[in-house]
Design a protein around this motif. Structure first.
Motif, PDB file in Angstrom:
ATOM      1  N   GLU A 169       0.868  -1.176   0.028  1.00 15.94           N
ATOM      2  CA  GLU A 169      -0.104  -0.028  -0.034  1.00 15.94           C
ATOM      3  C   GLU A 169       0.870   1.194  -0.089  1.00 15.94           C
ATOM      4  N   LYS A 170       2.137   1.300   0.683  1.00 17.63           N
ATOM      5  CA  LYS A 170       2.928   2.158   0.852  1.00 17.63           C
ATOM      6  C   LYS A 170       4.201   2.198   0.078  1.00 17.63           C
ATOM      7  N   LYS A 171       4.334   1.171  -0.889  1.00 18.83           N
ATOM      8  CA  LYS A 171       5.472   1.027  -1.608  1.00 18.83           C
ATOM      9  C   LYS A 171       6.015   2.587  -2.640  1.00 18.83           C
ATOM     10  N   ALA A 172       5.076   3.006  -3.139  1.00 18.31           N
ATOM     11  CA  ALA A 172       5.457   4.167  -3.988  1.00 18.31           C
ATOM     12  C   ALA A 172       5.969   5.365  -3.130  1.00 18.31           C
ATOM     13  N   TYR A 173       5.388   5.528  -1.856  1.00 15.17           N
ATOM     14  CA  TYR A 173       5.962   6.443  -1.060  1.00 15.17           C
ATOM     15  C   TYR A 173       7.177   6.212  -0.284  1.00 15.17           C
ATOM     16  N   VAL A 174       7.166   4.579  -0.071  1.00 17.23           N
ATOM     17  CA  VAL A 174       8.675   4.419   0.431  1.00 17.23           C
ATOM     18  C   VAL A 174       9.768   4.374  -0.648  1.00 17.23           C
ATOM     19  N   ARG A 175       9.504   4.089  -1.742  1.00 16.26           N
ATOM     20  CA  ARG A 175      10.477   4.386  -2.792  1.00 16.26           C
ATOM     21  C   ARG A 175      10.966   6.012  -2.855  1.00 16.26           C
ATOM     22  N   ASN A 176       9.976   6.693  -2.969  1.00 19.71           N
ATOM     23  CA  ASN A 176      10.285   8.124  -2.883  1.00 19.71           C
ATOM     24  C   ASN A 176      11.117   8.370  -1.654  1.00 19.71           C
ATOM     25  N   ASP A 177      10.933   7.996  -0.430  1.00 20.64           N
ATOM     26  CA  ASP A 177      11.649   8.228   0.532  1.00 20.64           C
ATOM     27  C   ASP A 177      12.793   7.741   0.650  1.00 20.64           C
ATOM     28  N   LEU A 178      13.172   6.551   0.194  1.00 18.96           N
ATOM     29  CA  LEU A 178      14.249   6.019  -0.102  1.00 18.96           C
ATOM     30  C   LEU A 178      15.363   6.852  -0.877  1.00 18.96           C
ATOM     31  N   LEU A 179      14.532   7.376  -1.944  1.00 21.62           N
ATOM     32  CA  LEU A 179      15.506   8.131  -3.070  1.00 21.62           C
ATOM     33  C   LEU A 179      15.973   9.489  -2.192  1.00 21.62           C
ATOM     34  N   TYR A 180      15.163  10.074  -1.464  1.00 16.28           N
ATOM     35  CA  TYR A 180      15.456  11.473  -0.753  1.00 16.28           C
ATOM     36  C   TYR A 180      16.413  10.879   0.247  1.00 16.28           C
ATOM     37  N   SER A 181      16.560   9.908   0.753  1.00 16.84           N
ATOM     38  CA  SER A 181      17.395   9.460   1.916  1.00 16.84           C
ATOM     39  C   SER A 181      18.843   9.160   1.266  1.00 16.84           C
ATOM     40  N   LYS A 182      18.676   8.640  -0.092  1.00 17.17           N
ATOM     41  CA  LYS A 182      19.881   8.401  -0.673  1.00 17.17           C
ATOM     42  C   LYS A 182      20.557   9.852  -1.134  1.00 17.17           C
ATOM     43  N   TYR A 183      19.958  10.829  -1.345  1.00 25.26           N
ATOM     44  CA  TYR A 183      20.181  12.070  -1.752  1.00 25.26           C
ATOM     45  C   TYR A 183      20.818  13.033  -0.569  1.00 25.26           C
ATOM     46  N   ARG A 184      20.097  12.784   0.541  1.00 28.09           N
ATOM     47  CA  ARG A 184      20.656  13.513   1.811  1.00 28.09           C
ATOM     48  C   ARG A 184      21.958  12.775   2.125  1.00 28.09           C
ATOM     49  N   GLU A 185      22.260  11.399   2.141  1.00 31.78           N
ATOM     50  CA  GLU A 185      23.622  10.817   2.367  1.00 31.78           C
ATOM     51  C   GLU A 185      24.615  11.372   1.456  1.00 31.78           C
ATOM     52  N   ALA A 186      24.186  11.297   0.311  1.00 36.13           N
ATOM     53  CA  ALA A 186      25.167  11.829  -0.923  1.00 36.13           C
ATOM     54  C   ALA A 186      25.467  13.200  -0.534  1.00 36.13           C
ATOM     55  N   TRP A 187      24.676  14.229  -0.126  1.00 38.08           N
ATOM     56  CA  TRP A 187      25.081  15.640   0.205  1.00 38.08           C
ATOM     57  C   TRP A 187      25.763  15.606   1.362  1.00 38.08           C
ATOM     58  N   GLU A 188      25.370  14.775   2.350  1.00 34.56           N
ATOM     59  CA  GLU A 188      26.222  14.842   3.633  1.00 34.56           C
ATOM     60  C   GLU A 188      27.701  14.552   3.524  1.00 34.56           C
ATOM     61  N   GLN A 189      27.727  13.553   2.326  1.00 35.73           N
ATOM     62  CA  GLN A 189      29.243  13.317   2.064  1.00 35.73           C
ATOM     63  C   GLN A 189      29.881  14.259   1.247  1.00 35.73           C
ATOM     64  N   VAL A 190      29.460  14.974   0.458  1.00 36.41           N
ATOM     65  CA  VAL A 190      29.664  16.162  -0.186  1.00 36.41           C
ATOM     66  C   VAL A 190      30.222  17.308   0.537  1.00 36.41           C
ATOM     67  N   TYR A 191      29.340  17.848   1.555  1.00 35.89           N
ATOM     68  CA  TYR A 191      29.652  18.687   2.546  1.00 35.89           C
ATOM     69  C   TYR A 191      30.941  18.128   3.374  1.00 35.89           C
TER      70      TYR A 191
END
Length: 292
Positions: free
Chosen positions: A239-261
């Motif tokens: 039921e929540k899979k589409a939302y979870v996929r988006n959340d995971l994508l944003y989480s990966k972006y956050r992790e990537a930006w933390e590494q960049v900074y």
């Protein structure tokens, strides 16, 4: 994009700060120059501005040149008067510059991630690890009586517990909480975080239909009653899979930006004066420092 004036100000500020001799300069002045490339860039920005949508013919080369030179002169005057050293102005300029540079560099710093490349296993694992964030918070139905006299509330609490009076009637007769009094003290039903911060501890620990002891909050005393609680089950993954996929994508972006900074701080040898930083983080513990 922020307003055109700020765009031009920052671009020309950078140009005006360039004191290197440029053989392609159209004009030179004390402290800088304006090149052919600068004028073309200035013209391109003006063409994109909604300011000229109704009158695009106004953006002639002559107009662009005059406007660019006039802006440079304002900036030259401001630099001479050291306005760029005013922290408030520097903050405005740097905020825009960081936004602009980020737009230019973001795909280089953190390449685009393909949402569809996330596997079913990755999405499911993220859901399982963060399942609490997908469960709606418990809803609390609450009644309240507010009164400046603690003893009045102690007495009315005893009467309610003895079955001699209802909470609703007592609220209508004694409560000074205007927004709930006529509704028998009913403050609504919602998540604990939606109630006033100074109410939450008293509400969260109450059993259904029990009544709190008088609670002092600011200059008044309160009785609370939790009339009901509604808790929710964990949702189905599908039921929540589409939302979870988006959340995971944003989480990966956050992790990537933390590494960049982290990398940028190392690359540019960031050093922190912890003592001065603490004065900013905890100003009540010391005095502000003025920097020259």
């Amino acid at each position: 994009m922020k307003n055109l004036a700020l765009v031009i100000l920052c671009l020309l500020f950078l140009a005006g700060c360039n004191q290197t001799k440029n053989d392609n300069a159209v004009v030179t002045f004390d402290g800088g120059s304006l090149t052919l490339e600068d004028l073309k860039a200035h013209q391109a920005i003006m063409k994109k501005s909604s300011r000229f949508n109704k009158d695009p013919d106004r953006i002639t080369p002559e107009f662009v040149y005059e406007h660019a030179v006039n802006m440079e002169m304002i900036i030259a005057k401001a630099l001479k008067e050291k306005l760029h050293q005013d922290p408030r102005i520097r903050a405005e300029i740097h905020e825009f510059m960081s936004d602009l540079f980020l737009k230019v560099m973001q795909d280089h710093l953190v390449p685009q991630l393909d949402r569809d490349s996330l596997t079913e296993e990755e999405v499911r694992a993220y859901f399982d690890a963060n399942i609490a964030s997908y469960i709606p918070p418990t809803q609390y139905g609450v009644r309240v009586i507010e009164n400046p006299d603690k003893n009045v509330l102690k007495t009315v609490r005893e009467r309610i517990l003895a079955g001699e009076e209802s909470f609703e009637t007592a609220a209508q007769e004694l409560s000074t909480h205007n927004s709930t009094r006529e509704d028998g003290g009913y403050a609504g039903k919602r998540a604990i975080t939606s109630y006033r911060p100074d109410w939450r501890a008293a509400i969260e620990n109450l059993e259904i239909n029990s009544i709190s002891e008088p609670v002092r909050i600011k200059n008044d005393w309160y009785l609370f009653q939790v009339t009901d609680k509604t808790s929710f089950e964990a949702p189905d993954f599908e039921e929540k899979k589409a939302y979870v996929r988006n959340d995971l994508l944003y989480s990966k972006y956050r992790e990537a930006w933390e590494q960049v900074y982290t990398q940028l701080k190392s690359e540019h040898k960031l050093k922190v004066d912890e003592h001065k930083l603490q004065h900013f983080l905890n100003p009540e513990d010391g005095h502000d420092h003025k920097h020259g």
